[in-house]
Structure formats: C-alpha cells, structure tokens
Design a protein around this motif. Structure first.
Motif, mmCIF file in Angstrom:
data_model
loop_
_atom_site.group_PDB
_atom_site.id
_atom_site.type_symbol
_atom_site.label_atom_id
_atom_site.label_comp_id
_atom_site.label_asym_id
_atom_site.label_seq_id
_atom_site.Cartn_x
_atom_site.Cartn_y
_atom_site.Cartn_z
ATOM 1 N N VAL A 47 0.852 -1.187 0.000
ATOM 2 C CA VAL A 47 0.000 0.000 0.000
ATOM 3 C C VAL A 47 0.893 1.244 0.000
ATOM 4 C CG1 VAL A 47 -1.824 1.255 1.200
ATOM 5 C CG2 VAL A 47 -1.778 -1.252 1.272
ATOM 6 N N CYS B 212 -9.538 -3.740 -0.405
ATOM 7 C CA CYS B 212 -9.085 -2.812 0.624
ATOM 8 C C CYS B 212 -10.225 -2.491 1.579
ATOM 9 C CB CYS B 212 -8.557 -1.521 -0.005
ATOM 10 S SG CYS B 212 -7.056 -1.763 -0.944
ATOM 11 N N SER B 213 -9.888 -2.271 2.828
ATOM 12 C CA SER B 213 -10.904 -1.967 3.832
ATOM 13 C C SER B 213 -10.279 -1.137 4.944
ATOM 14 C CB SER B 213 -11.503 -3.255 4.404
ATOM 15 O OG SER B 213 -10.497 -4.024 5.047
ATOM 16 N N ILE B 214 -11.155 -0.514 5.746
ATOM 17 C CA ILE B 214 -10.741 0.189 6.959
ATOM 18 C C ILE B 214 -11.601 -0.324 8.106
ATOM 19 C CG2 ILE B 214 -9.940 2.233 5.736
ATOM 20 C CD1 ILE B 214 -12.542 3.605 6.511
ATOM 21 N N VAL C 42 -13.683 3.509 1.819
ATOM 22 C CA VAL C 42 -12.722 3.343 0.726
ATOM 23 C C VAL C 42 -13.490 3.164 -0.580
ATOM 24 C CG1 VAL C 42 -10.955 1.833 -0.247
ATOM 25 C CG2 VAL C 42 -10.922 2.370 2.194
ATOM 26 N N TYR D 21 -7.124 3.698 -5.237
ATOM 27 C CA TYR D 21 -8.257 3.848 -4.326
ATOM 28 C C TYR D 21 -8.246 5.249 -3.736
ATOM 29 C CZ TYR D 21 -8.278 -1.289 -4.394
ATOM 30 O OH TYR D 21 -8.304 -2.607 -4.779
ATOM 31 N N LEU E 6 -9.793 7.482 -0.158
ATOM 32 C CA LEU E 6 -10.417 7.458 1.163
ATOM 33 C C LEU E 6 -11.263 8.709 1.266
ATOM 34 C CD1 LEU E 6 -10.530 6.034 3.972
ATOM 35 C CD2 LEU E 6 -8.707 7.592 4.674
ATOM 36 N N THR F 81 -6.445 2.845 9.782
ATOM 37 C CA THR F 81 -5.620 1.755 9.259
ATOM 38 C C THR F 81 -6.258 1.204 7.989
ATOM 39 O OG1 THR F 81 -4.841 1.146 11.474
ATOM 40 C CG2 THR F 81 -4.630 -0.515 9.741
ATOM 41 N N ILE F 82 -5.531 1.324 6.881
ATOM 42 C CA ILE F 82 -5.988 0.794 5.591
ATOM 43 C C ILE F 82 -5.370 -0.587 5.407
ATOM 44 C CG2 ILE F 82 -6.036 1.157 3.100
ATOM 45 C CD1 ILE F 82 -5.635 4.153 3.680
ATOM 46 N N THR F 83 -6.217 -1.588 5.225
ATOM 47 C CA THR F 83 -5.749 -2.972 5.069
ATOM 48 C C THR F 83 -6.007 -3.432 3.642
ATOM 49 O OG1 THR F 83 -6.233 -3.467 7.395
ATOM 50 C CG2 THR F 83 -5.962 -5.340 5.905
ATOM 51 N N ALA G 259 -0.918 -3.621 5.923
ATOM 52 C CA ALA G 259 -1.694 -2.467 6.364
ATOM 53 C C ALA G 259 -0.794 -1.260 6.526
ATOM 54 C CB ALA G 259 -2.407 -2.775 7.681
ATOM 55 N N THR H 6 -1.140 2.834 8.317
ATOM 56 C CA THR H 6 -1.972 3.719 9.143
ATOM 57 C C THR H 6 -1.669 5.175 8.812
ATOM 58 O OG1 THR H 6 -2.057 2.104 10.949
ATOM 59 C CG2 THR H 6 -2.569 4.387 11.497
#
Length: 303
Positions: A133, A170-172, A180, A188, A190, A207-209, A221, A223
């Motif tokens: 990322v 991707c998720s938060i 996202v 992507y 945010l 935190t983006i995973t 991830a 942050t």
C-alpha cells in the motif's frame, strides 16, 4: 578342392568381423520436453530427465549430455548430469522475475556426432507476495463541516503475484465516518462518509488494510492520521441562565462581588470566551457607571 580323380577337398572357416564406425547420430526420445514447477522450488530439484539412444557400439554409442546455450543466466540456474541426462535446479526461481525458461540440451556420442532437444519450463505462481500500500496523496487537517464524499487521501495497491494471488481488496475499520472507494484496478481513495465533529474526536488514526485473494491470503496495512480542524459552530453557554448576586450597600469602590462563567465547546481561538455588559440603565444612569466586568474571566466589580 584338388584336380585328381576322385577329387579330394579340404575346408576352412573364415570369420568376418564387421568393425563399427560412428555412422549413427544420437536420437532423443522427445524433441521437446515441457515442464511446470512452482516458484521457490528448492535447489537441486529434478526438473526432467532427457534421454537419447545411439545405435553405434562402444564409445561411439556412449552419450554425454550438456546445456549448449550461451546464456549466463541458464548456466547459473540449471545443471545437467552428463551421464543420466537429469536436469536439476541450481537455485530457487521467482515467478515475478521470470515466468518461462528455454533450455537447449545437446547429446553427443564419443565419436563427435550430436543431437539436440529443447526443454520448456514454465513457473507456476505462488502467493508469496503481500500487497503493498502506497499513500500518494493526503489532505490533513480537513474542516469538520466537510461534505460527505470529500476525498482525504489517495493510495495505490500493488501485488506482484498473478491471478487471484494478485487481486486485492481494501478496507478500513468499522464505525468510522470514512470509506474506501475504488478508482481503478490499483488505485483507491479514502473519502468522508459521515458527519465529522472536531469536538469528538479531533483526530483519527485510520488503518488501511489490503488483502489479496490468494490461498492462503496475504495482507498488509498502513496507518494514516487525519486531523479534523475546528470551525466556530458552537456558541458560548453560561453555566447558569440567571445569576443572583447580593452585595451590601455603601460598598467600597472596586470590590469584586461576583463572577459569571461560560464555556464554548469549540477549540483553541474559537473556544476563547470574552465577557462584556450589554447597555442598560439603572435609576436613569447607565449600568456601566455602577459595575464593570472583567472581559477575560467574568469577574464583576462595583464602580
């Protein structure tokens, strides 16, 4: 047989030995060998065994195998047993560096005649790379009155694997006023999704995973910190709606006989409260001729 009568004869046996000459080339059982192996296969792994025959005898029928390409990479990557024709790895291979290899093998007999075959090797991808990322843009702080859908950050995700191993989602964390959105295959954004309030809280650690679809799945991830800037959206509020203060008559000038207090939920300069008296009259005289108030702390004094 003699010429007498009756004739007499004798016999002898002649044995003719046919001596071999090198008149037959080696012949491989296959002209093309196809091999598939997983990347990161360990050193000395047996890739394939090539085989050739030669109809000649003795040293003329003995075959020696070798890799005939001049590629330095191939010489450092593969080795062949000159007697058995076994082709093995010299080092582990990485699918992300190269997917296919072509190896030319020569079989030569003791008399100098030769034949060639080809080994085509295809590497199969393993899920051995986690997504990467990279934050490409970040806006912070953002005002607490930002509209829903405002872009706060742009980021990209890269996974060096292929197929499902290289596909990412991707998720938060849940319950954050952000979400996202996918822009393209690897990009992507945010964005804000809910109302923001600088007073609760004024900063978010998000935190983006990124997780791939391989098996087993790999994830990484990052942050980022997004600060919410305050706007003056809260009015000062007095602790009491009405204050009743008693003071004896004939008091001394300048006596402090009370205090009022108000708070503001905003931050920093927006939360700084100053006090003043509104114009009014008492007994025909302006109120300001009787009392004064400290603009900083709300203390009331008799004039």
């Amino acid at each position: 047989m003699d010429g007498g009568s009756p004739p007499r004869s004798g016999t002898a046996r002649i044995r003719v030995m046919v001596l071999d000459i090198n008149d037959n080339n080696p012949v491989f059982s296959q002209f093309l060998y196809k091999v598939q192996i997983l990347e990161n296969t360990l050193e000395d792994y047996l890739l394939a065994t090539v085989s050739a025959i030669d109809l000649d005898e003795g040293i003329n029928g003995e075959i020696s195998y070798s890799i005939i390409q001049n590629s330095e990479e191939n010489r450092q990557t593969f080795k062949v047993n000159t007697v058995t024709g076994e082709i093995r790895l010299r080092r582990p291979l990485d699918f992300e560096d190269r997917e296919n290899y072509e190896i030319d093998i020569q079989g030569m007999d003791g008399g100098g005649l030769s034949a060639n075959c080809k080994v085509l090797m295809k590497l199969l991808d393993m899920n051995d790379n986690a997504p990467e990322v990279t934050i490409t843009s970040l806006t912070s702080p953002i005002p607490e009155n930002s509209q829903q859908g405002r872009v706060m950050a742009l980021f990209s995700v890269r996974d060096r694997d292929s197929g499902d191993n290289g596909k990412t989602v991707c998720s938060i964390e849940d319950e954050l006023p952000f979400t996202v959105r996918k822009i393209s295959k690897k990009s992507y954004s945010l964005v804000t999704e809910g109302a923001l309030d600088c007073e609760r809280p004024s900063e978010y650690n998000i935190t983006i995973t990124a997780q791939d679809l391989g098996s087993p799945s790999l994830a990484s991830a990052v942050t980022i910190t997004v600060k919410i800037s305050d706007i003056n959206d809260n009015s000062p509020v007095f602790k009491e709606v009405s204050y009743t203060i008693y003071i004896r008559e004939n008091n001394g000038t300048g006596i402090n006989f009370g205090k009022v207090s108000a708070i503001d939920s905003d931050l920093e300069q927006n939360a700084k409260v100053t006090y003043s008296l509104l114009p009014a009259e008492v007994g025909g005289l302006p109120l300001l001729s009787y009392i004064s108030i400290n603009s900083e702390n709300g203390s009331v004094y008799a004039l």
